[in-house]
Design an enzyme around this catalytic site. Structure first.
Site, PDB file in Angstrom:
ATOM      1  CG  ASP A   6      -1.795   1.218   1.348  1.00  0.00           C
ATOM      2  OD1 ASP A   6      -2.404   1.596   0.329  1.00  0.00           O
ATOM      3  OD2 ASP A   6      -1.885   1.831   2.438  1.00  0.00           O
ATOM      4  CB  SER A   7       0.250   4.821  -0.488  1.00  0.00           C
ATOM      5  OG  SER A   7      -0.846   4.965   0.398  1.00  0.00           O
ATOM      6  CB  CYS A  69      -3.292   0.414  -2.330  1.00  0.00           C
ATOM      7  SG  CYS A  69      -3.368   2.128  -2.865  1.00  0.00           S
ATOM      8  CD  GLU A 168       0.339   6.606   6.174  1.00  0.00           C
ATOM      9  OE1 GLU A 168       1.469   6.604   6.681  1.00  0.00           O
ATOM     10  OE2 GLU A 168      -0.207   5.584   5.712  1.00  0.00           O
ATOM     11  CB  CYS A 200      -9.397   4.677   0.674  1.00  0.00           C
ATOM     12  SG  CYS A 200      -7.734   5.072   1.287  1.00  0.00           S
ATOM     13  CG  HIS A 202      -4.720   4.964   4.499  1.00  0.00           C
ATOM     14  ND1 HIS A 202      -4.237   4.531   3.299  1.00  0.00           N
ATOM     15  CD2 HIS A 202      -3.636   5.357   5.236  1.00  0.00           C
ATOM     16  CE1 HIS A 202      -2.902   4.657   3.291  1.00  0.00           C
ATOM     17  NE2 HIS A 202      -2.524   5.158   4.456  1.00  0.00           N
TER      18      HIS A 202
HETATM   19  N1  DGL Z   1      -4.743   3.191   0.966  1.00  0.00           N
HETATM   20  C1  DGL Z   1      -4.795   3.599  -0.382  1.00  0.00           C
HETATM   21  C2  DGL Z   1      -6.096   3.297  -1.059  1.00  0.00           C
HETATM   22  O1  DGL Z   1      -6.701   2.304  -0.706  1.00  0.00           O
HETATM   23  C3  DGL Z   1      -4.051   4.827  -0.799  1.00  0.00           C
HETATM   24  C4  DGL Z   1      -4.402   6.103  -0.173  1.00  0.00           C
HETATM   25  C5  DGL Z   1      -3.450   7.175  -0.637  1.00  0.00           C
HETATM   26  O2  DGL Z   1      -2.250   6.943  -0.568  1.00  0.00           O
HETATM   27  O3  DGL Z   1      -3.939   8.202  -1.104  1.00  0.00           O
HETATM   28  O4  DGL Z   1      -6.548   3.953  -1.942  1.00  0.00           O
END
Ligand code: DGL
Length: 269
Positions: A6-7, A69, A168, A200, A202
């Site tokens: 993931d990011s 992600c 984050e 997302c 996160h």
């Molecule tokens: N967690 C990621 C997603 O599911 C990326 C969020 C991001 O880095 O903007 O989209």
């Protein structure tokens, strides 16, 4: 071994479900936190990162890669599958890899899918709300998934503005989290959404706050358990004769791994 990326820490919401179902599997998780957030990055940039990270995870022994992600799935999963695909399929199989013990000769990629299908079944008001990044919402892959709702329910969308940054920074509850969540959720609730899809990885870490702001009549769907079940299904098909490993978890990051390790300690163990 399962490779997951993931990011940032978002994909840990998927990893924790995978660990619940498959505690004996070795997992290596990679947070591309030097490049987080992905949400506003170009498709080309994300495809490039997804390729490099997948290559690295495969080099470490992963034979299944979970793109944990939504933004990277929407941008890059077709390119990844094309590149590391089943050599038996016509027109594919550019990278055929000889993997550990010669058990596997191609890599499986599993990505995130916004849970629009279950949401269509659940909504009573006929309005489904989707919270996701700008990158996901504008991607062709997402628009395609969204078509499932055509003629059935209304889909209202909003970027979870500031959600990734909150998570984050380790903030998942409290007044700041509530204000941030309310600003993006309210437009969906105002449109009548009674079912909210978290698009997302996160966002599930803000689940308590999202539920608090949304109220008891709204259902919030985290797709991570369904993705973990899919991973388990794929593994049971592919791994019939491979002995169980020790369930080792390795956490890696492109930037500092301090926060990643602390967050993982609190959230998934
Ligand atoms: N967690 C990621 C997603 O599911 C990326 C969020 C991001 O880095 O903007 O989209």
């Amino acid at each position: 071994m399962i490779g997951i990326f993931d990011s940032g820490v978002g994909g840990l919401s998927v990893l924790r479900e995978i660990r619940k179902l498959l505690p004996g599997e070795d997992c290596v998780y990679y947070a591309d936190n030097a490049n987080c957030p992905y949400g506003e990055k170009s498709r080309e940039f994300i495809i490039g990162r997804a390729r490099e990270i997948s290559e690295m995870l495969i080099g470490k022994g992963a034979d299944i890669v979970v793109v944990a992600c939504n933004t990277a799935t929407a941008a890059a999963i077709s390119a990844l599958r094309e590149e590391y695909s089943d050599p038996g399929k016509p027109g594919t199989g550019r990278k055929v890899l000889a993997l550990s013990g010669g058990k596997r000769d191609h890599i499986k990629f599993i990505g995130m899918e916004p849970a629009i299908k279950p949401a269509i079944m659940m909504t009573v008001t006929g309005v489904v709300g989707v919270l996701a990044t700008a990158g996901t919402l504008k991607a062709e892959k997402y628009r395609h998934t969204r078509e499932l709702a055509d003629g059935k329910v209304t889909v209202a969308e909003h970027v979870g503005q500031g959600f990734v940054e909150l998570v984050e920074s380790g903030i998942t509850s409290g007044p700041d989290a509530e204000d941030t969540v309310r600003a993006s959720l309210k437009p969906l609730l105002d449109e009548g959404a009674d079912t909210i899809v978290l698009g997302c990885t996160h966002y599930p870490f803000l689940m308590d706050t999202i539920r608090k702001v949304a109220g008891p009549d709204v259902t919030v769907i985290d797709p991570a358990p369904a993705v973990a079940r899919h991973v388990a299904e794929v593994l049971s098909e592919e791994r019939k004769d491979v002995p169980l490993s020790s369930g080792k978890l390795t956490l890696l990051a492109s930037g500092s791994d301090t926060f990643l390790k602390r967050f993982a300690e609190n959230m998934i163990r």
